[in-house]
Scaffold this active site. Structure first.
Site, PDB file in Angstrom:
ATOM      1  N   ALA A  55     -13.937  27.731  14.148  1.00  0.00           N
ATOM      2  CA  ALA A  55     -12.768  28.592  14.367  1.00  0.00           C
ATOM      3  C   ALA A  55     -11.632  28.174  13.450  1.00  0.00           C
ATOM      4  O   ALA A  55     -11.276  26.995  13.386  1.00  0.00           O
ATOM      5  CB  ALA A  55     -12.326  28.504  15.833  1.00  0.00           C
ATOM      6  N   LYS A  61      -4.274  12.772  18.360  1.00  0.00           N
ATOM      7  CA  LYS A  61      -3.540  11.719  19.054  1.00  0.00           C
ATOM      8  C   LYS A  61      -2.377  12.280  19.877  1.00  0.00           C
ATOM      9  O   LYS A  61      -2.095  11.793  20.972  1.00  0.00           O
ATOM     10  CB  LYS A  61      -3.015  10.675  18.070  1.00  0.00           C
ATOM     11  CG  LYS A  61      -2.042  11.289  17.089  1.00  0.00           C
ATOM     12  CD  LYS A  61      -1.775  10.427  15.901  1.00  0.00           C
ATOM     13  CE  LYS A  61      -0.929  11.187  14.908  1.00  0.00           C
ATOM     14  NZ  LYS A  61      -1.701  12.236  14.201  1.00  0.00           N
ATOM     15  N   VAL A 113      -7.241   7.294  17.149  1.00  0.00           N
ATOM     16  CA  VAL A 113      -6.573   6.020  16.842  1.00  0.00           C
ATOM     17  C   VAL A 113      -7.401   5.247  15.833  1.00  0.00           C
ATOM     18  O   VAL A 113      -8.570   4.973  16.068  1.00  0.00           O
ATOM     19  CB  VAL A 113      -6.404   5.129  18.100  1.00  0.00           C
ATOM     20  CG1 VAL A 113      -5.691   3.815  17.733  1.00  0.00           C
ATOM     21  CG2 VAL A 113      -5.648   5.866  19.188  1.00  0.00           C
ATOM     22  N   ASP A 161       3.977   8.673  15.032  1.00  0.00           N
ATOM     23  CA  ASP A 161       2.504   8.669  14.955  1.00  0.00           C
ATOM     24  C   ASP A 161       1.971   7.374  15.573  1.00  0.00           C
ATOM     25  O   ASP A 161       1.091   7.384  16.431  1.00  0.00           O
ATOM     26  CB  ASP A 161       2.107   8.789  13.474  1.00  0.00           C
ATOM     27  CG  ASP A 161       0.627   8.602  13.238  1.00  0.00           C
ATOM     28  OD1 ASP A 161       0.194   7.457  13.004  1.00  0.00           O
ATOM     29  OD2 ASP A 161      -0.109   9.601  13.270  1.00  0.00           O
ATOM     30  N   LYS A 205      -0.285   6.603  19.167  1.00  0.00           N
ATOM     31  CA  LYS A 205      -1.495   5.782  19.168  1.00  0.00           C
ATOM     32  C   LYS A 205      -1.327   4.560  20.061  1.00  0.00           C
ATOM     33  O   LYS A 205      -2.257   4.143  20.749  1.00  0.00           O
ATOM     34  CB  LYS A 205      -1.846   5.376  17.730  1.00  0.00           C
ATOM     35  CG  LYS A 205      -2.264   6.562  16.869  1.00  0.00           C
ATOM     36  CD  LYS A 205      -2.254   6.234  15.374  1.00  0.00           C
ATOM     37  CE  LYS A 205      -2.729   7.434  14.555  1.00  0.00           C
ATOM     38  NZ  LYS A 205      -2.596   7.197  13.089  1.00  0.00           N
TER      39      LYS A 205
END
Lengths: 469, 469
Positions: free
Chosen positions: A87, A149, A176, A245, A249
């Site tokens: 998709a 994440k 991660v 970010d 994580k």
């Protein structure tokens, strides 16, 4: 093997081989060398239909690996992977992989609910619509493998519950540390371990930048620009350089390590945009290197999770993790120190982790089982001001009698112990470099507030936490 | 909780908790803080009876962890571990753990076949009687968790078949790399990966010795004696220093990485007893360090497995692995470079890996499932003389005209390309230090044989393979 792309029924093949046949293997009319038929002996070969959400860097790499290695994977595991649906938002965009007619679609829900998909790979990223589609897929009894994440960090509890209710797997190794199998290590190998601390270099962009600043003496802005030009940093680099970010994580690692829910909002996040070339040089003189660390700690029944730049001793295994590589350093009560190192990003490393997850989830699906989550209670968080660290501080001061005494006494007043103090420069622009023994963050912050009020202190130039040996 | 030691029936406990109760959890009449009840919600709490074979360093550590952490493990996983039997040779020897009456026994088969044992932990070591007892346990439907590298390396194929036939797990994380979860990474996370090469520092004794030789400039014999005094080396250190321990572990890693059976007899093994202080110094000058490496490579359909000392560039992640630490460096086609680092030996790190295996195996046992092996065909081995390496060579030569030409021409005759050549010393005792570009082992050995025949070459002093950057 084209016909099998749309096979509705799993293929069953089994042979019994005698020792006389050991030098020659016939498989599906094709002579193969010893070793490649191993997993087919006495095992069913199942075709499993994979639906992929998204076909960018990671999605295309997943498809590519499946296309290239489906046969060798089948030989080893008895599982034949075929991609039946992909998709995408834009059907006419260039793709890094060639897909047969009928596979590409704009209908993500066809992947989540379709009868021609057994398992879903999610590479869309972001929270919505990934969350909705993932929930739909789980509810319709399809395991989901994701690299997302943000989704797992923010919506983990809800997704784990949905996966548990549906009795299928939700795997997120790729969320991660890219290809590094840290999630499986925490979820399985170390599930009985009392983990005390995790230190992670989990963002490749910032590690690339800090490594270049360290090895070339360059300034942050220049290196960021170079990183963007090379594709190691985004046009809008905020999520990476400001620690978001890494924060997501860190939340995931804490949740899995302790079996308690930690979300990004629980994580103190400070990025690298204030790290200067002179901080890097100061670290070098102290035989440390600066890394952006995700730090996860448990004390008694509280969990502290934070992301910030830190000075790491050059003798620490993490100090040698350079460039865009990632590493996760774990301290456990019985196991001692462990470190997992590898490429934390990139299409193929990330896709590799997803393939491992796919095969795990399929193995469970075939046996109508799934890796358990339980229902995770919210962790009791210890805020950063209640954590302790050693510190490196640089103060811009006026060089005149009494300054050192005035500065020292502020530290003494707050119970913060100075390990070393050096003065550089003279006259109106001197600087004081201090290393502080491990102290409570709130005491250090109170000390800094009061220092800023001192007449002789022009400014607090740098504040950086230091990791002990 | 004493009564539960001998519980024959699993305990079932489940609660539904409302949000009003979220700050207070009642579990078994005991008030616990948020987070610790997580796994119990809606899950059965099963008591699982563990039988341990052997109660030395590793066995006692396993028992100790279970005694200390059974409750916290139960809270997280729903699995309550109790040790019901511990088989030893000598009932009256001092033990590092206290055991209730009736647990210690001299009857290993009571552990393997006993109705009061659900799962077996094997820490006896060696091939017999561990093999017999392990087979008996598997046949009686008990999963087995072992740390026994000799057993798994030599008898793996037979044991995997027995486990498969019985439908229960055989786990051996602790057999390679102690607490480092490398087996699970290879068996699960990387099962779909095309692994090209594995480089392992998998023997703590030799890494301790080589590190001390490197950091202190000491000679092999002195450091070995020190290692023995400190307990890092055995009174008879042969298995460690001659590479046999590493060879068994290399065979296991190769078997799992490629899904084809490799046994210790397939593995070329050269230990560290010929490594001299001057070799160490030569490596340093070349910006390398000497490590005992287990090297596993696949080329086409052949597998090459070897153990020998090698010069490793100081920039390589393995070069930083010092003291008795272990590390396994994996190169995969999609995932790129990975490294797993940690304590490769010691009671608690090893026991930690066994606890992880226990919980995995129990999780499968409860669902009447097991991790599959398939039937492994023997790998097609490529012998070492058909492998390629770069080399460091040191020749003792007479310093006279024509020597360099004579030596160079022997290399040229065998198609071995010299990267660099340095002469040290003069007169009757000069030495030539050569670095050879990557060459076929058989060509290098032919070259060395012919060099030894040259009048001007007194001896071949050192031959060491060099790992490329």
């Amino acid at each position: 093997m084209q016909g099998s792309l749309f096979a509705a029924r799993p293929m069953r093949t089994s042979w019994r081989l005698t020792s006389a046949e050991s030098t020659l293997r016939i498989a599906k009319g094709r002579i193969v060398s010893p070793g490649t038929v191993s997993a087919m002996q006495g095992q069913d070969l199942s075709t499993v239909r994979v639906g992929v959400l998204g076909c960018g860097n990671v999605g295309a790499s997943v498809v590519s690996i499946i296309q290239a290695d489906a046969d060798s994977i089948a030989a080893k595991t008895g599982i034949k992977l075929v991609v039946t649906k992909v998709a995408v938002r834009n059907l006419s965009a260039d793709r890094a992989v060639a897909l047969p007619d009928g596979v590409l679609t704009r209908d993500a829900h066809a992947v989540a609910n379709g009868s021609d998909v057994d398992i879903v790979v999610e590479t869309i990223g972001g929270i919505e619509p990934a969350r909705q589609i993932t929930l739909a897929a789980l509810k319709s009894g399809k395991p989901v493998v994701t690299a997302n994440k943000e989704l797992v960090a923010n919506c983990g509890a809800e997704l784990f519950e949905a996966a548990t209710a549906a009795g299928v797997d939700l795997h997120f190794e790729a969320a991660v540390g890219g290809g590094i199998p840290i999630m499986r290590a925490l979820r399985k190998s170390l599930v009985g371990e009392r983990i005390n601390k995790i230190l992670g270099i989990v963002n490749g962009t910032t590690n690339f930048i800090l490594t270049k600043m360290t090895e070339e003496g360059a300034g942050y802005a220049d290196v960021l620009a170079e990183a963007q030009a090379l594709g190691f940093a985004e046009a809008d680099p905020t999520a990476d350089v400001e620690g978001h970010d890494a924060g997501a994580k860190a939340a995931i690692m804490a949740t899995i390590a302790f079996g308690q829910s930690v979300v990004p909002g629980d994580v103190f996040q400070e990025g690298i945009s204030q790290v200067s070339a002179s901080d890097i040089e100061a670290a070098r003189r102290l035989e440390h290197v600066i890394k952006l660390l995700a730090i996860v700690e448990r004390t008694d029944d509280e969990v502290a999770v934070r992301v910030h730049p830190a000075m790491v001793p050059i003798t620490h295994p993490l100090a040698a993790v350079r460039d865009s590589f990632n590493a996760v350093f774990v301290e456990g009560e019985a196991v001692g120190e462990l470190m997992f190192y590898g490429r934390g990003a990139g299409g193929f490393p990330t896709a590799s982790a997803m393939i491992g997850d796919l095969l795990s989830a399929i193995s469970n699906l075939k046996r109508s089982t799934a890796s358990p989550f339980g229902t995770l209670e919210a962790a009791k968080m210890r805020p950063i001001d209640q954590t302790s660290s050693a510190f490196y501080l640089k103060l811009e001061v006026q060089d005149r009698p009494g300054v050192l005494a005035a500065v020292s006494s502020v530290f003494g007043k707050h119970g913060v112990s100075i390990r070393s103090m050096e003065q550089h420069g003279a006259g109106d622009s001197a600087s004081l470099v201090l290393i502080i023994h491990r102290a409570l963050e709130s005491d250090v912050q109170a000390t800094l507030r009061e220092l800023r009020e001192l007449e002789s202190v022009q400014s607090v130039g740098s504040v950086m936490r230091v990791i002990g040996d």
